[in-house]
Design an enzyme around this catalytic site. Structure first.
Site, PDB file in Angstrom:
ATOM      1  N   LYS A   1       0.833  -1.212   0.000  1.00 44.15           N
ATOM      2  CA  LYS A   1       0.000   0.000   0.000  1.00 44.15           C
ATOM      3  C   LYS A   1       0.863   1.255   0.000  1.00 44.15           C
ATOM      4  O   LYS A   1       0.660   2.156  -0.817  1.00 44.15           O
ATOM      5  CB  LYS A   1      -0.915   0.011   1.227  1.00 44.15           C
ATOM      6  CG  LYS A   1      -1.616   1.345   1.445  1.00 44.15           C
ATOM      7  CD  LYS A   1      -2.470   1.356   2.693  1.00 44.15           C
ATOM      8  CE  LYS A   1      -1.780   1.788   3.950  1.00 44.15           C
ATOM      9  NZ  LYS A   1      -1.532   3.225   4.104  1.00 44.15           N
ATOM     10  N   ASN A   2       1.822   1.320   0.924  1.00 42.80           N
ATOM     11  CA  ASN A   2       2.546   2.582   1.095  1.00 42.80           C
ATOM     12  C   ASN A   2       3.531   2.857  -0.037  1.00 42.80           C
ATOM     13  O   ASN A   2       4.110   3.946  -0.115  1.00 42.80           O
ATOM     14  CB  ASN A   2       3.225   2.635   2.466  1.00 42.80           C
ATOM     15  CG  ASN A   2       2.178   2.840   3.559  1.00 42.80           C
ATOM     16  OD1 ASN A   2       1.030   3.180   3.272  1.00 42.80           O
ATOM     17  ND2 ASN A   2       2.563   2.625   4.806  1.00 42.80           N
TER      18      ASN A   2
ATOM     19  N   CYS B   1      -5.457   8.204   8.599  1.00 43.79           N
ATOM     20  CA  CYS B   1      -5.830   7.733   9.934  1.00 43.79           C
ATOM     21  C   CYS B   1      -5.533   8.793  10.990  1.00 43.79           C
ATOM     22  O   CYS B   1      -4.514   9.481  10.916  1.00 43.79           O
ATOM     23  CB  CYS B   1      -5.041   6.475  10.291  1.00 43.79           C
ATOM     24  SG  CYS B   1      -5.539   5.030   9.360  1.00 43.79           S
TER      25      CYS B   1
ATOM     26  N   ARG C   1       0.311  14.552  12.893  1.00 45.32           N
ATOM     27  CA  ARG C   1       0.776  14.322  11.526  1.00 45.32           C
ATOM     28  C   ARG C   1       1.018  15.605  10.720  1.00 45.32           C
ATOM     29  O   ARG C   1       0.426  15.805   9.651  1.00 45.32           O
ATOM     30  CB  ARG C   1      -0.181  13.384  10.776  1.00 45.32           C
ATOM     31  CG  ARG C   1      -0.455  12.100  11.530  1.00 45.32           C
ATOM     32  CD  ARG C   1      -1.222  11.093  10.720  1.00 45.32           C
ATOM     33  NE  ARG C   1      -0.369  10.311   9.828  1.00 45.32           N
ATOM     34  CZ  ARG C   1      -0.807   9.363   9.009  1.00 45.32           C
ATOM     35  NH1 ARG C   1      -2.087   9.084   8.954  1.00 45.32           N
ATOM     36  NH2 ARG C   1       0.020   8.706   8.235  1.00 45.32           N
TER      37      ARG C   1
ATOM     38  N   ILE D   1       2.893  18.319   8.188  1.00 45.14           N
ATOM     39  CA  ILE D   1       3.662  18.106   6.948  1.00 45.14           C
ATOM     40  C   ILE D   1       4.672  19.243   6.762  1.00 45.14           C
ATOM     41  O   ILE D   1       5.010  19.615   5.651  1.00 45.14           O
ATOM     42  CB  ILE D   1       2.763  17.921   5.700  1.00 45.14           C
ATOM     43  CG1 ILE D   1       1.817  19.107   5.516  1.00 45.14           C
ATOM     44  CG2 ILE D   1       1.998  16.621   5.756  1.00 45.14           C
ATOM     45  CD1 ILE D   1       1.167  19.120   4.119  1.00 45.14           C
TER      46      ILE D   1
ATOM     47  N   ASP E   1       3.495   0.472  11.955  1.00 46.67           N
ATOM     48  CA  ASP E   1       2.282  -0.082  11.337  1.00 46.67           C
ATOM     49  C   ASP E   1       1.993  -1.526  11.771  1.00 46.67           C
ATOM     50  O   ASP E   1       0.901  -2.040  11.527  1.00 46.67           O
ATOM     51  CB  ASP E   1       2.380  -0.016   9.807  1.00 46.67           C
ATOM     52  CG  ASP E   1       2.467   1.413   9.318  1.00 46.67           C
ATOM     53  OD1 ASP E   1       2.134   2.331  10.093  1.00 46.67           O
ATOM     54  OD2 ASP E   1       2.879   1.622   8.157  1.00 46.67           O
TER      55      ASP E   1
ATOM     56  N   ARG F   1      -9.166  -0.234   3.622  1.00 48.74           N
ATOM     57  CA  ARG F   1      -8.322   0.735   2.908  1.00 48.74           C
ATOM     58  C   ARG F   1      -6.929   0.188   2.657  1.00 48.74           C
ATOM     59  O   ARG F   1      -6.244   0.606   1.736  1.00 48.74           O
ATOM     60  CB  ARG F   1      -8.152   2.007   3.763  1.00 48.74           C
ATOM     61  CG  ARG F   1      -9.220   3.029   3.593  1.00 48.74           C
ATOM     62  CD  ARG F   1      -8.862   4.316   4.314  1.00 48.74           C
ATOM     63  NE  ARG F   1      -7.439   4.563   4.259  1.00 48.74           N
ATOM     64  CZ  ARG F   1      -6.680   4.845   5.314  1.00 48.74           C
ATOM     65  NH1 ARG F   1      -7.196   4.941   6.504  1.00 48.74           N
ATOM     66  NH2 ARG F   1      -5.392   5.035   5.169  1.00 48.74           N
TER      67      ARG F   1
HETATM   68  N1  EPU Z   1       6.531  14.334  10.779  1.00 43.33           N
HETATM   69  C1  EPU Z   1       6.667  15.673  11.064  1.00 43.33           C
HETATM   70  N2  EPU Z   1       6.664  16.549  10.026  1.00 43.33           N
HETATM   71  C2  EPU Z   1       6.544  16.143   8.735  1.00 43.33           C
HETATM   72  C3  EPU Z   1       6.405  14.778   8.446  1.00 43.33           C
HETATM   73  C4  EPU Z   1       6.405  13.889   9.506  1.00 43.33           C
HETATM   74  O1  EPU Z   1       6.776  16.075  12.227  1.00 43.33           O
HETATM   75  O2  EPU Z   1       6.549  16.994   7.835  1.00 43.33           O
HETATM   76  C5  EPU Z   1       6.486  13.366  11.886  1.00 43.33           C
HETATM   77  C6  EPU Z   1       5.090  12.720  11.989  1.00 43.33           C
HETATM   78  O3  EPU Z   1       4.218  13.497  12.746  1.00 43.33           O
HETATM   79  C7  EPU Z   1       5.386  11.395  12.637  1.00 43.33           C
HETATM   80  C8  EPU Z   1       6.778  11.058  12.071  1.00 43.33           C
HETATM   81  O4  EPU Z   1       7.332  12.283  11.605  1.00 43.33           O
HETATM   82  O5  EPU Z   1       5.495  11.549  14.015  1.00 43.33           O
HETATM   83  C9  EPU Z   1       6.767  10.031  10.956  1.00 43.33           C
HETATM   84  O6  EPU Z   1       5.928  10.437   9.917  1.00 43.33           O
HETATM   85  P1  EPU Z   1       6.179  10.013   8.411  1.00 43.33           P
HETATM   86  O7  EPU Z   1       6.221  11.241   7.603  1.00 43.33           O
HETATM   87  O8  EPU Z   1       7.331   9.047   8.330  1.00 43.33           O
HETATM   88  O9  EPU Z   1       4.851   9.233   8.107  1.00 43.33           O
HETATM   89  P2  EPU Z   1       3.884   9.416   6.870  1.00 43.33           P
HETATM   90  O10 EPU Z   1       4.683   9.606   5.640  1.00 43.33           O
HETATM   91  O11 EPU Z   1       2.795  10.367   7.191  1.00 43.33           O
HETATM   92  C10 EPU Z   1       3.909   6.891   6.197  1.00 43.33           C
HETATM   93  C11 EPU Z   1       2.854   5.850   6.016  1.00 43.33           C
HETATM   94  C12 EPU Z   1       2.316   5.448   7.382  1.00 43.33           C
HETATM   95  C13 EPU Z   1       3.469   4.935   8.232  1.00 43.33           C
HETATM   96  C14 EPU Z   1       4.591   5.964   8.303  1.00 43.33           C
HETATM   97  C15 EPU Z   1       5.820   5.468   9.044  1.00 43.33           C
HETATM   98  C16 EPU Z   1       1.875   6.418   3.889  1.00 43.33           C
HETATM   99  C17 EPU Z   1       0.750   7.005   3.149  1.00 43.33           C
HETATM  100  N3  EPU Z   1       1.775   6.417   5.201  1.00 43.33           N
HETATM  101  O12 EPU Z   1       3.253   7.983   6.835  1.00 43.33           O
HETATM  102  O13 EPU Z   1       1.397   4.415   7.159  1.00 43.33           O
HETATM  103  O14 EPU Z   1       2.998   4.684   9.538  1.00 43.33           O
HETATM  104  O15 EPU Z   1       4.991   6.358   6.974  1.00 43.33           O
HETATM  105  O16 EPU Z   1       6.303   4.292   8.461  1.00 43.33           O
HETATM  106  O17 EPU Z   1       2.845   5.949   3.308  1.00 43.33           O
HETATM  107  C18 EPU Z   1      -0.350   2.969   7.784  1.00 43.33           C
HETATM  108  O18 EPU Z   1      -0.114   2.333   6.743  1.00 43.33           O
HETATM  109  O19 EPU Z   1      -1.116   2.531   8.689  1.00 43.33           O
HETATM  110  C19 EPU Z   1       0.303   4.243   7.975  1.00 43.33           C
HETATM  111  C20 EPU Z   1      -0.118   5.125   8.879  1.00 43.33           C
END
Ligand code: EPU
Length: 417
Positions: free
Chosen positions: A22-23, A116, A121, A123, A304, A396
């Site tokens: 998925k990711n 979720c 979260r 960006i 995850d 999902r």
């Molecule tokens: N973070 C920040 N600022 C940012 C980006 C991230 O502070 O600009 C923090 C987040 O708040 C979090 C940490 O960094 O505490 C990690 O976030 P990351 O950006 O790595 O996660 P993501 O890209 O939002 C993806 C997967 C998640 C998975 C995480 C970690 C997708 C769409 N989502 O999320 O998947 O948990 O990487 O491996 O690829 C799931 O599949 O259940 C899921 C939530």
């Protein structure tokens, strides 16, 4: 709304085939926007996140078709349109259109991503990196308006190796002028998969999968083709189920190194399994030794898999400490495990699990995707029937999960609520 009704205690044998990650696919689809050529993406799971991304692609003018687990994409008629909330809020990964539309058109307007509710979260790493590449970011009415006169290469260092920010900056940098360096980049296997797709289109990328990624911008890109890597979280979820209920259950199509952190923990717990090439054969373990779990970035124990793993911890003989370090709110499933008979003390991001506990069937809720997986595992080992509501979350992320488990001996019904 949909719910699952699960009969607990059924032994599982046979073969479960693992689907594409998925990711990975949720970034590959938006990344395809970088080219006006044709793209083919193989091993695409039929999950609702893919449907949501196909809707956005069609809205932008892409000719995109899904046949036999393959996506055929032709972006020659794509236009840069504002992506409204009704599309962007369906999933987290809509934010990858920021990187790809910005890369091609130098600007993008997109509503906030969904996903979720497992923490705040933010960006900010994505947005600060785009700004370092010369873009201006405005947040107006829940939408991001990002403009530039063409992106310039830069060097970014993430405070935390964010998966999403690494991928988004890598996508944007493919068309930027000069060489972009991402330092403290995330090393999750999906990142290399996405880089390989971009390289197949003609991008110049080195180091994806390591902590430093270098992207040299190019002016044009051609056709692209990639096979989505196996979903390590789906594989890990079925391995956990196998340790609880398997009778030589085969989990096929796995890259076992991607779930080493889980497999080593299972060994520590006394679970035995065999790895034959891409297949893991696993049987029910009679007695689980207690272990501690701390989620972290790859190659550590994945956040995850933390929630499904916490259900397994309820079966250990003794005390286990479970700690989530990535998100603030990934323990919302614990009260439901306790309602089913588990004995867990949770505070903030830490939980102490006292076991073993005989779980009993109850009506519980999937508060998010992986919480749904935790509830499913709990229902499968509980005495009696368990009803899990809000399972849209689960659907999902796991392709045909009900059929896959029923085909190996489960008795799970997917019903309208
Ligand atoms: N973070 C920040 N600022 C940012 C980006 C991230 O502070 O600009 C923090 C987040 O708040 C979090 C940490 O960094 O505490 C990690 O976030 P990351 O950006 O790595 O996660 P993501 O890209 O939002 C993806 C997967 C998640 C998975 C995480 C970690 C997708 C769409 N989502 O999320 O998947 O948990 O990487 O491996 O690829 C799931 O599949 O259940 C899921 C939530």
């Amino acid at each position: 709304m949909k719910k699952l009704v699960i009969e607990g205690g059924r032994e599982l044998s046979g073969t479960i085939n693992i689907s594409g990650a998925k990711n990975s696919v949720v970034a590959l689809i938006p990344a395809s926007i970088l080219t006006k050529g044709k793209c083919v993406i193989h091993n695409v799971p039929a999950i609702s996140d893919v449907d949501a991304l196909m809707d956005i692609m069609k809205f932008l003018g892409s000719d995109i078709k899904y046949e036999n687990e393959t996506l055929y994409i032709d972006n020659k008629n794509v236009e840069n349109k504002n992506i409204p909330d009704k599309y962007a809020s369906k999933l987290r990964a809509s934010y990858y259109f920021m990187g790809s539309l910005l890369g091609v058109y130098g600007k993008v307007n997109i509503a906030s991503p969904g996903g979720c509710v497992i923490g705040s979260r933010p960006i900010d790493f994505h947005l600060k990196s785009f700004e370092k590449m010369g873009a201006k970011v405005k947040e107006v009415d829940n939408s991001f308006n990002i403009t530039s006169n063409g992106l310039k290469a830069t060097e970014v260092f993430f405070d935390f190796p964010s998966v999403g920010a690494t991928i988004n900056v890598m996508i944007a940098a493919v068309r930027a002028k000069g060489v972009t360096r991402i330092l403290n980049a995330a090393r999750e296997p999906e990142i290399e998969n996405i880089a390989n797709f971009l390289i197949s289109m003609g991008a110049h990328i080195k180091g994806a999968g390591s902590g430093t990624i270098e992207i040299e911008g190019v002016n044009t890109l051609g056709d692209g083709e990639i096979t989505v890597i196996p979903d390590r979280i789906e594989a890990g979820t079925y391995v956990i189920i196998g340790a609880l209920l398997g009778k030589k259950l085969k989990i096929k199509g796995v890259i076992s190194e991607h779930i080493d952190s889980l497999l080593y923990k299972l060994k520590e717990m006394g679970v035995s399994f065999k790895i034959n090439g891409d297949t893991i054969v696993i049987s029910k373990c009679k007695s689980f030794k207690p272990v501690n779990i701390k989620t972290t970035v790859y190659p550590g124990f994945p956040t995850d898999l933390g929630q499904p793993m916490s259900t397994l911890l309820t079966q250990c003989s003794g005390e286990c400490v479970f700690e989530e370090t990535i998100y603030e709110n990934r323990l919302r499933h614990i009260p439901y495990l306790n309602a089913m008979g588990a004995n867990i003390n949770a505070l903030d991001k830490k939980a102490v699990v006292f076991g073993p506990s005989q779980l009993r069937g109850r009506k519980v809720k999937a508060t998010d995707l992986r919480a749904g997986a935790s509830m499913l595992v709990a229902g499968m080992i509980a005495k009696g029937n368990t009803t899990v509501t809000n399972v849209e979350h689960l659907l999902r992320g796991y392709e045909r999960i009900v059929d896959k488990l029923n085909d190996v001996g489960g008795n799970i019904k997917l019903l309208d609520e």
